[in-house]
Each structure stands twice: as C-alpha cells, then as structure tokens.
Design a protein around this motif. Sequence first.
Motif, short mmCIF file in Angstrom:
data_model
loop_
_atom_site.label_atom_id
_atom_site.label_comp_id
_atom_site.label_asym_id
_atom_site.label_seq_id
_atom_site.Cartn_x
_atom_site.Cartn_y
_atom_site.Cartn_z
N LYS A 22 49.27 43.68 34.18
CA LYS A 22 47.86 43.72 33.73
C LYS A 22 47.70 44.20 32.29
O LYS A 22 46.92 43.62 31.53
N LYS A 63 42.03 49.54 37.38
CA LYS A 63 43.19 49.02 38.13
C LYS A 63 44.49 49.61 37.57
O LYS A 63 44.70 49.55 36.35
N SER A 82 49.63 45.81 42.80
CA SER A 82 48.99 44.55 43.18
C SER A 82 48.30 44.75 44.53
O SER A 82 48.27 45.85 45.07
N ARG A 83 47.78 43.70 45.06
CA ARG A 83 47.13 43.65 46.38
C ARG A 83 45.98 44.66 46.50
O ARG A 83 45.79 45.30 47.53
N GLY A 84 45.29 44.87 45.42
CA GLY A 84 44.10 45.72 45.46
C GLY A 84 44.39 47.21 45.52
O GLY A 84 43.46 48.03 45.58
N GLN A 90 38.36 47.42 33.18
CA GLN A 90 37.86 46.09 32.83
C GLN A 90 36.37 46.03 33.15
O GLN A 90 35.91 46.67 34.12
N ARG A 91 35.66 45.30 32.35
CA ARG A 91 34.25 45.08 32.65
C ARG A 91 34.16 44.37 34.00
O ARG A 91 34.87 43.37 34.23
N TYR A 92 33.35 44.90 34.90
CA TYR A 92 33.23 44.32 36.23
C TYR A 92 32.26 43.15 36.18
O TYR A 92 31.14 43.28 35.67
N ILE A 93 32.71 41.99 36.66
CA ILE A 93 31.82 40.81 36.68
C ILE A 93 30.87 41.03 37.87
O ILE A 93 31.25 40.81 39.02
N LYS A 132 31.28 37.40 48.27
CA LYS A 132 32.02 37.20 47.01
C LYS A 132 33.34 36.48 47.31
O LYS A 132 33.90 36.64 48.40
N ASP A 174 37.08 34.62 45.24
CA ASP A 174 37.77 34.16 44.03
C ASP A 174 38.75 33.05 44.40
O ASP A 174 38.97 32.79 45.59
N LEU A 218 36.18 43.54 46.80
CA LEU A 218 37.51 42.99 46.51
C LEU A 218 37.78 41.80 47.43
O LEU A 218 37.36 41.80 48.59
N THR A 219 38.49 40.84 46.92
CA THR A 219 38.73 39.64 47.72
C THR A 219 40.19 39.55 48.19
O THR A 219 40.60 38.52 48.72
N ASN A 220 40.95 40.61 48.00
CA ASN A 220 42.35 40.59 48.43
C ASN A 220 42.43 40.47 49.96
O ASN A 220 41.80 41.25 50.67
N GLU A 228 43.59 37.92 36.90
CA GLU A 228 44.98 38.30 36.67
C GLU A 228 45.91 37.15 37.01
O GLU A 228 45.49 36.14 37.60
P1 ADP Z 1 45.41 43.11 42.32
O1 ADP Z 1 46.62 42.70 41.55
O2 ADP Z 1 45.52 44.49 42.82
O3 ADP Z 1 45.03 42.11 43.35
P2 ADP Z 1 43.19 42.06 40.78
O4 ADP Z 1 42.99 42.17 39.32
O5 ADP Z 1 43.51 40.73 41.32
O6 ADP Z 1 44.25 43.16 41.22
O7 ADP Z 1 41.86 42.58 41.47
C1 ADP Z 1 41.70 42.62 42.87
C2 ADP Z 1 40.35 42.05 43.24
O8 ADP Z 1 39.31 42.82 42.64
C3 ADP Z 1 40.13 40.64 42.79
O9 ADP Z 1 40.66 39.74 43.70
C4 ADP Z 1 38.63 40.57 42.68
O10 ADP Z 1 38.04 40.33 43.92
C5 ADP Z 1 38.26 41.96 42.23
N1 ADP Z 1 38.16 42.06 40.77
C6 ADP Z 1 39.15 42.35 39.92
N2 ADP Z 1 38.72 42.40 38.65
C7 ADP Z 1 37.43 42.11 38.68
C8 ADP Z 1 36.41 42.01 37.68
N3 ADP Z 1 36.68 42.23 36.40
N4 ADP Z 1 35.18 41.68 38.08
C9 ADP Z 1 34.89 41.46 39.37
N5 ADP Z 1 35.79 41.57 40.35
C10 ADP Z 1 37.05 41.89 40.04
#
Ligand code: ADP
Length: 646
Positions: A74, A129, A134-136, A157-160, A170, A172, A214-216, A303
């Motif tokens: 990251k 983060k 990884s994996r949230g 990171q700026r949160y979308i 939500k 991804d 989170l979508t993990n 990522e």
């Molecule tokens: P990891 O490697 O732990 O999975 P990620 O960067 O993929 O880390 O982030 C995990 C989850 O968090 C993403 O799948 C997404 O759902 C959410 N997420 C991560 N970064 C952002 C962001 N900048 N804005 C909105 N949601 C985010």
Amino acid sequence: MAASLVFRLHDRGPEVVREVLLERGWEEYDEEEGEEEDWNLYWRGSAFHNSEYHNLLPWQRLNHHPKTLGITRKDCLARNLRRMRATFGSSLYDFSPTVFILPNDFTRFLAEYNRLRPTREPPVYWICKPVDLSRGRGIFIFEDIKDLVYDCNIIVQRYISNPLLISGYKFDLRIYVCVKSFHPLTVYIHQEGLVRFATEKYNLSSLQNLYAHLTNTSINKFGPFYKMEKERVGQGCKWTMSKFRHFLHSQDINELLLWQKINNIITLTLLTIAPSVPSCPNCVELFGFDILIDVKFKPWLLEVNYSPALTLDCQADITVKKGLISDLIDLMNYTSVDSLREKAYQKHKYKQPCFYANQPSHVPVPVLSKFKETKCQKKASGIQVSPPQALPLLKTLRQSEKMNPRQSRQHAFVADYRRHLPPVDLNKIYAARGRKTNATVTKTYTDKTLNLILGPHSRTNVPVVNRQTCPTLAPWLMDNRSLHVSEVTNHDDTETEAELQLSGETDVSSKIPDIRQSGLGFRHSAVSLKLPNIYSGSQRPVRTPLKGTTALNEQHIPPLRVGDFIRTFPFNTATLKASQHELDVKSVIQELHKLTGWLASGQSEKTRWRRVEEELKKDMKGEEDFDSLFWGPKDPPLLSQCFKPT
Ligand code: ADP
C-alpha cells in the motif's frame, strides 16, 4: 511413455490451482521424492527468492515476476502514484484517493486535514490501513483525528464516502489482471471477476460497523447477515462480473466509458513499475485489482493484490476462479508434454549423465543433481546409476568450477543442451534469403544463444541468430539483419529436430534489453529459447490469434484473447511500438488519452451500441493488421469497431 507436466505448490497451495491442473492431466510435484528441477510450474502465494529467479531452467515457470512490490504494497503504491502524478499530471492520475504514508507524512496529513476541516460539508472521512496487511486486517474509518491511533506503518486515505450502492449495500470489483510479460509489457484482463459486497446496509453514522463499510469476504463471511437473503444482492456477499453487467445495463450510463476508465486505471498503475521490473520471461503474474465505483460512476483504485485469494467460498467463486486459473494456464501456453524437461532427463537416462559441464571433452563429467529417479525416468527407464559412482565426479566438477551445487547443475545443463540443438546450416539460410555462400558452414549455437529464459510471447516467438547473439557468425550476417530460427521446442514431444524450420519472422524479445537490477543480475534475455508449447487442456483450447494479429511490420503481436483473458496492452500499433524497446510511457499515455477522449465525447450509449452491433455484423474485410478487443462489456467488440469516427 511421455511424462506429464508437473506443478509444484508452495505450502499446499491454492486448492483450485491443484484441482484445475490435475483435471488437465498434470501431476503434483512430490516435495519428498521429487527431483529438484523436475517441475514445470511453481506456484507460491508469497514472493520467490532472488536465487529462484536466477536458477530457473528453461521448462520452469513461476507465478510471480520479481520486484512488483511497487504496486502491491500500500505505501509503495501510494509513493509510485504520487511520483506519476507529479510527472504526468494529477488529472490523469486522479483515480486513487488522496493518501498519506504515516508516520512520515504526518505533518502533510495534518495540513490537509485542517484545510478540509472548516469546509466539512459534506463531512470528510478517512480510512486507516496498515501498509503490509491484507484482508481488511487492522483497518478502521475515522472522521476526527483524535480517533487516529496506530502503532505500525500505515496509510491514511481519503474515504470514498459516496460509493455506488446496490439496494443500499456497498460493493467493490475484484478484477483479475495477468501480466504475461513486463518486457515488452503485455497485459490481459479477465472478463470474469468478482463483485464483493458488504453484508450490512451502508450507513455513515456507524463507521465502526465493518460489515457495512468493508467489502472483504474474509470479514463479511463472519457477519450475522452473510447467509441471509439480502435484497437484490442475495445470499452471501459475491456476484460474478457477468451478473454485474446485467445490473449496469439497467443503469443509464455510458457503460463503455466505465470499462475503459477501469482499463486505464490498470494500465496506468502498471506503467508505474513496468520500466523497473527486471525481465524474467518465465514468469507470469496474476494481480487482483480492487476498484470501487462512486455514485457518479467514477472508478477508484483501492489497492492491488499480489496473490489474490483463490479460495472457493461460494458458487460465484467456483465459476470465476476455476475458469480464471484454467485460462491462465492456457495463457502460459503449455503443451500436453514438456519436451524440454523431458529431453533434459529422458534422453540421457542414467546411462549418460543428465548434465555435462564445460569440461575438456575427454573428461565427461556427470553431474547428477540427485540420485533419485525423476518422474520422466520412472516412466521411461529402469536404468539407474548408483550414487557412489557419480559422487566423486560431481565433487570434482564443483571444485574445479568453484560453483555451488545448483550452479554446477545449471552450467552443465547449458553445455548439455547445446549439444542437442540443431546445427545452423548457413547454406539453407542464404538459400532462403536468395543469397549464395560458397562455403558449407555449419555452426551450432553458442552459449549466448542459450538463454534459458522463455520469450515473452512464447506462442510465436523465435530464437534469433544475429551479430550479438552469435558473434562467430557475424562475418556471414549482412547488415544488422538477423537470421531467425524457428522454435526449438514448440508443440509436443513428437517434434523432432528435423522439424526445425528457418523462418523470416522477427523475434521481438531479441530486441528487448534486459533491465538489470543491482544485486539481482538476471540472465540476459536478449535471445530466448521458446519454451515448449505446453498446453495440456483438452476442454479449453487456446484460441489461436485472430487473422492479422501475428505480424505487423515483422513485430509479434500477442493473441487478442485467450479464453476469457482479453489483451488490453498493447492495444494498437502505437502502443506496440512504444513498448518494444524501452517502454515509452509518455506515448502510451497519449494513446490512452485518445481512446478515453473518444468515448467520453459525443454520442449517447444507445447510439454507440447500435453502431457497434452494426459494425460487428459487417464482414471482417476491413480488419486492420493489429486490432484489440474492448475489455469489459459482454461479447467484447473490436476496438476498431468502437472507435472508427462516424
Ligand atoms: P485490504 O488489503 O486489507 O483488503 P483494502 O485497501 O482493499 O485493504 O481495503 C479493504 C476494504 O475497505 C475495501 O475492499 C473497501 O471495501 C474498503 N475501502 C478501502 N479503502 C477505501 C476507501 N478509500 N474508500 C472507501 N472504501 C475503502
């Protein structure tokens, strides 16, 4: 009987890889019994050591390119994207949320936080983060800086906060990207991918609820609603990309533009590291790109995953990942039998040593890597050599060459392999070129031609004999032109050396300089022996390159599509040219700009689709020498059909 292809999985490896390869008739490498070099594909979740790249043999492939951390960690990704933004402009590299690497960037983060604070309408959120998890794991979202507590290296990171939702959930996209080669850059994106959902409805007033933010899958599968039927989303937390396409059709958007923007993100991200990844054509990489789409249908890169999860948790996983791995194997272009590996072992059986070193010819020195039978040998021969006979000879070689055991085996292999290469009959070559030579000169390949690394486009790659690769032939070579000898080992084990043909095709890989990295010293890949065409699948044949994709001004063009992998780079003549020698990032970016600009301007989606359909129906007479498919939409159309000016 011919030996099977052999795969080696580190730490028992992903089950789906095992399953797919066994179904295709491969055998699994036996860590206890297996000969050290007796495998064709080594699959690891983690990185390989430098020595493993150094010691690769011609029939061996690895599932990772070296030095890709620049996008898969990251903080490195953040740094690289920042650098590209500074060079090529923030409007181009605007697809990743603003990011800070802490603790180093703390002051900068504080300044930005304070800058946005007074105007926080709508409110601004941040996501923290750990850089190397990884994996949230370790992720949390915050609004107030006093909630930012950390004890390791992190990115903020700026949160979308305005993601596109499906029935309030939500999601991804997990997009699978195969970099077949970094030199020249050759990228395929898989048509199937996964849509990963959060399992609780999105709600900004509960930032701590990870099941909503989170979508993990690794997190959501433990959520209370995972197994429940959720409105529109259904059970579980995944869709296939095909299902997502149906959803997109129901939206009034420029679907092509969305796919193209995602495609751009992938190419622009790979461009950040492509020039610095060492050339290692025996490697292939499967990246998992995570893309979030916001309510305005703008895709964001979250990522890049180095080893995307290959666990099979649900039906969507099975559909997508089995097909993905199968297509990846097709892309690697194996034949049912690896003739190179087989030749190395089987030809000599144990009557002769497996390998010879560069010793004086009167001292044949057997170098047996181990004194076990290889898989090939088990099937092919009952002859054995007893270890006590061979040991002193092996020792002599190692001492005289001052090599470690592995080096001595490799060195010996090169010498031995050379003996089995066909002679280059210059009379034949000149006859083919309409020139005469009065001398009957027959040369065998030199060590330099024996680069043991696979050419990047193995399918139609040809080793080249030219001034650089065969200096001894220089007097017979005109100008800088090369003599091209077709693949030493293509197809299968029925091939004989007599089948070797002289051909006029250009080997692109021969022109590509090896990018040497300090401390790595990868073998020079100026000339590549083509690995055998070791495709073993009976169910999913590799689609042969479409007409017009094999040669353009004598340059090799990788196939348009292999299974559901669509070639996305190079995508036209300009990008092919820009990637042949040193990657011309600027030109590539210009081409991406053009493509996206065309899509973004003008016509409505409906008109565009009608035209694409009409074009598809036309006969293919007007097809250009070099065309590409448009990755993303169902039944991907050709680029030339999408982008012809009206
Ligand atoms: P990891 O490697 O732990 O999975 P990620 O960067 O993929 O880390 O982030 C995990 C989850 O968090 C993403 O799948 C997404 O759902 C959410 N997420 C991560 N970064 C952002 C962001 N900048 N804005 C909105 N949601 C985010």
